[in-house]
Scaffold this motif. Structure first.
Motif, PDB file in Angstrom:
ATOM      1  N   ASP A   9       0.812  -1.218   0.000  1.00  0.00           N
ATOM      2  CA  ASP A   9       0.000   0.000   0.000  1.00  0.00           C
ATOM      3  C   ASP A   9       0.849   1.274   0.000  1.00  0.00           C
ATOM      4  O   ASP A   9       0.309   2.373   0.001  1.00  0.00           O
ATOM      5  CB  ASP A   9      -0.915   0.036   1.230  1.00  0.00           C
ATOM      6  N   LEU A  10       2.173   1.110   0.026  1.00  0.00           N
ATOM      7  CA  LEU A  10       3.039   2.278   0.126  1.00  0.00           C
ATOM      8  C   LEU A  10       3.414   2.847  -1.235  1.00  0.00           C
ATOM      9  O   LEU A  10       3.583   2.117  -2.202  1.00  0.00           O
ATOM     10  CB  LEU A  10       4.326   1.925   0.882  1.00  0.00           C
ATOM     11  N   GLN A  11       3.527   4.159  -1.277  1.00  0.00           N
ATOM     12  CA  GLN A  11       3.939   4.854  -2.492  1.00  0.00           C
ATOM     13  C   GLN A  11       4.962   5.906  -2.087  1.00  0.00           C
ATOM     14  O   GLN A  11       4.727   6.677  -1.162  1.00  0.00           O
ATOM     15  CB  GLN A  11       2.718   5.521  -3.128  1.00  0.00           C
ATOM     16  N   LEU A  12       6.096   5.903  -2.770  1.00  0.00           N
ATOM     17  CA  LEU A  12       7.132   6.897  -2.493  1.00  0.00           C
ATOM     18  C   LEU A  12       6.766   8.170  -3.243  1.00  0.00           C
ATOM     19  O   LEU A  12       6.625   8.156  -4.460  1.00  0.00           O
ATOM     20  CB  LEU A  12       8.496   6.371  -2.951  1.00  0.00           C
ATOM     21  N   VAL A  13       6.579   9.261  -2.508  1.00  0.00           N
ATOM     22  CA  VAL A  13       6.144  10.496  -3.160  1.00  0.00           C
ATOM     23  C   VAL A  13       7.229  11.569  -3.196  1.00  0.00           C
ATOM     24  O   VAL A  13       7.129  12.518  -3.964  1.00  0.00           O
ATOM     25  CB  VAL A  13       4.856  11.071  -2.524  1.00  0.00           C
ATOM     26  N   GLY A  14       8.270  11.416  -2.393  1.00  0.00           N
ATOM     27  CA  GLY A  14       9.328  12.419  -2.431  1.00  0.00           C
ATOM     28  C   GLY A  14      10.582  11.950  -1.733  1.00  0.00           C
ATOM     29  O   GLY A  14      10.528  11.173  -0.782  1.00  0.00           O
ATOM     30  N   VAL A  15      11.740  12.394  -2.236  1.00  0.00           N
ATOM     31  CA  VAL A  15      13.024  12.081  -1.608  1.00  0.00           C
ATOM     32  C   VAL A  15      13.836  13.358  -1.512  1.00  0.00           C
ATOM     33  O   VAL A  15      13.962  14.091  -2.497  1.00  0.00           O
ATOM     34  CB  VAL A  15      13.823  11.031  -2.424  1.00  0.00           C
ATOM     35  N   TYR A  16      14.317  13.629  -0.325  1.00  0.00           N
ATOM     36  CA  TYR A  16      15.253  14.738  -0.129  1.00  0.00           C
ATOM     37  C   TYR A  16      16.585  14.085   0.179  1.00  0.00           C
ATOM     38  O   TYR A  16      16.845  13.681   1.307  1.00  0.00           O
ATOM     39  CB  TYR A  16      14.777  15.641   1.011  1.00  0.00           C
ATOM     40  N   HIS A  17      17.416  13.927  -0.853  1.00  0.00           N
ATOM     41  CA  HIS A  17      18.646  13.157  -0.746  1.00  0.00           C
ATOM     42  C   HIS A  17      19.806  14.090  -0.429  1.00  0.00           C
ATOM     43  O   HIS A  17      20.094  14.999  -1.193  1.00  0.00           O
ATOM     44  CB  HIS A  17      18.875  12.419  -2.078  1.00  0.00           C
ATOM     45  N   ASP A  18      20.449  13.873   0.705  1.00  0.00           N
ATOM     46  CA  ASP A  18      21.592  14.675   1.120  1.00  0.00           C
ATOM     47  C   ASP A  18      22.861  13.908   0.752  1.00  0.00           C
ATOM     48  O   ASP A  18      23.229  12.952   1.419  1.00  0.00           O
ATOM     49  CB  ASP A  18      21.518  14.934   2.625  1.00  0.00           C
ATOM     50  N   LEU A  19      23.508  14.342  -0.338  1.00  0.00           N
ATOM     51  CA  LEU A  19      24.697  13.635  -0.814  1.00  0.00           C
ATOM     52  C   LEU A  19      25.853  13.744   0.172  1.00  0.00           C
ATOM     53  O   LEU A  19      26.627  12.809   0.336  1.00  0.00           O
ATOM     54  CB  LEU A  19      25.132  14.191  -2.172  1.00  0.00           C
ATOM     55  N   GLN A  20      25.970  14.895   0.822  1.00  0.00           N
ATOM     56  CA  GLN A  20      27.090  15.099   1.738  1.00  0.00           C
ATOM     57  C   GLN A  20      26.906  14.323   3.037  1.00  0.00           C
ATOM     58  O   GLN A  20      27.851  13.747   3.572  1.00  0.00           O
ATOM     59  CB  GLN A  20      27.243  16.589   2.035  1.00  0.00           C
ATOM     60  N   TYR A  21      25.680  14.310   3.546  1.00  0.00           N
ATOM     61  CA  TYR A  21      25.376  13.592   4.782  1.00  0.00           C
ATOM     62  C   TYR A  21      24.169  12.682   4.545  1.00  0.00           C
ATOM     63  O   TYR A  21      23.040  13.064   4.844  1.00  0.00           O
ATOM     64  CB  TYR A  21      25.068  14.577   5.919  1.00  0.00           C
ATOM     65  N   PRO A  22      24.413  11.483   3.983  1.00  0.00           N
ATOM     66  CA  PRO A  22      23.305  10.584   3.632  1.00  0.00           C
ATOM     67  C   PRO A  22      22.359  10.308   4.797  1.00  0.00           C
ATOM     68  O   PRO A  22      21.171  10.065   4.586  1.00  0.00           O
ATOM     69  CB  PRO A  22      24.013   9.306   3.182  1.00  0.00           C
ATOM     70  N   SER A  23      22.854  10.348   6.028  1.00  0.00           N
ATOM     71  CA  SER A  23      21.969  10.061   7.172  1.00  0.00           C
ATOM     72  C   SER A  23      20.932  11.162   7.365  1.00  0.00           C
ATOM     73  O   SER A  23      19.949  10.977   8.076  1.00  0.00           O
ATOM     74  CB  SER A  23      22.793   9.884   8.451  1.00  0.00           C
ATOM     75  N   ASN A  24      21.143  12.322   6.714  1.00  0.00           N
ATOM     76  CA  ASN A  24      20.154  13.407   6.783  1.00  0.00           C
ATOM     77  C   ASN A  24      19.056  13.259   5.735  1.00  0.00           C
ATOM     78  O   ASN A  24      18.098  14.025   5.739  1.00  0.00           O
ATOM     79  CB  ASN A  24      20.827  14.768   6.573  1.00  0.00           C
ATOM     80  N   SER A  25      19.220  12.305   4.823  1.00  0.00           N
ATOM     81  CA  SER A  25      18.229  12.120   3.761  1.00  0.00           C
ATOM     82  C   SER A  25      16.874  11.744   4.349  1.00  0.00           C
ATOM     83  O   SER A  25      16.797  11.015   5.341  1.00  0.00           O
ATOM     84  CB  SER A  25      18.687  11.035   2.786  1.00  0.00           C
ATOM     85  N   VAL A  26      15.822  12.267   3.713  1.00  0.00           N
ATOM     86  CA  VAL A  26      14.462  12.022   4.180  1.00  0.00           C
ATOM     87  C   VAL A  26      13.616  11.560   2.998  1.00  0.00           C
ATOM     88  O   VAL A  26      13.780  12.050   1.883  1.00  0.00           O
ATOM     89  CB  VAL A  26      13.852  13.321   4.775  1.00  0.00           C
ATOM     90  N   ALA A  27      12.714  10.617   3.247  1.00  0.00           N
ATOM     91  CA  ALA A  27      11.779  10.174   2.209  1.00  0.00           C
ATOM     92  C   ALA A  27      10.358  10.400   2.716  1.00  0.00           C
ATOM     93  O   ALA A  27      10.079  10.252   3.899  1.00  0.00           O
ATOM     94  CB  ALA A  27      11.991   8.700   1.885  1.00  0.00           C
ATOM     95  N   ILE A  28       9.478  10.778   1.799  1.00  0.00           N
ATOM     96  CA  ILE A  28       8.067  10.936   2.117  1.00  0.00           C
ATOM     97  C   ILE A  28       7.336   9.749   1.484  1.00  0.00           C
ATOM     98  O   ILE A  28       7.371   9.569   0.267  1.00  0.00           O
ATOM     99  CB  ILE A  28       7.485  12.257   1.547  1.00  0.00           C
ATOM    100  N   ILE A  29       6.698   8.960   2.333  1.00  0.00           N
ATOM    101  CA  ILE A  29       6.005   7.753   1.876  1.00  0.00           C
ATOM    102  C   ILE A  29       4.530   7.893   2.219  1.00  0.00           C
ATOM    103  O   ILE A  29       4.175   8.314   3.314  1.00  0.00           O
ATOM    104  CB  ILE A  29       6.603   6.509   2.562  1.00  0.00           C
TER     105      ILE A  29
END
Length: 84
Positions: A9-29
């Motif tokens: 039932d999940l759909q990925l609607v957005g990704v905020y990808h932080d190349l410098q600090y990958p642990s800061n990356s956020v996904a909107i599901i």
């Protein structure tokens, strides 16, 4: 009663990808059934699932089912990403 969203039932609607600090990356599901949105980072849990990795246009999720763990990938589906 459901223990959190189901992977199907999940759909990925957005990704905020932080190349410098990958642990800061956020996904909107989005959960299409409950119509809820989740803002997740690597390591976060969604019911029986855990966010393993957030990449440029996809999220790697491990899903626990009946004692087994499997890896699934949620991909961004945008019109401009589709090659003819």
């Amino acid at each position: 009663e459901r223990m959190g969203p189901e992977f199907v039932d999940l759909q990925l609607v957005g990704v905020y990808h932080d190349l410098q600090y990958p642990s800061n990356s956020v996904a909107i599901i989005r959960d299409k059934v409950g119509d809820r949105r989740y803002k997740v980072r690597g390591g976060d849990e969604l019911g029986s699932m855990r966010v393993r990795e957030i990449r440029d246009k996809e999220v790697v999720i491990s899903v626990q089912d009946f004692g087994y763990s499997r890896q699934e990938i949620l991909s961004l589906r945008k019109q401009e990403d589709v090659t003819p």
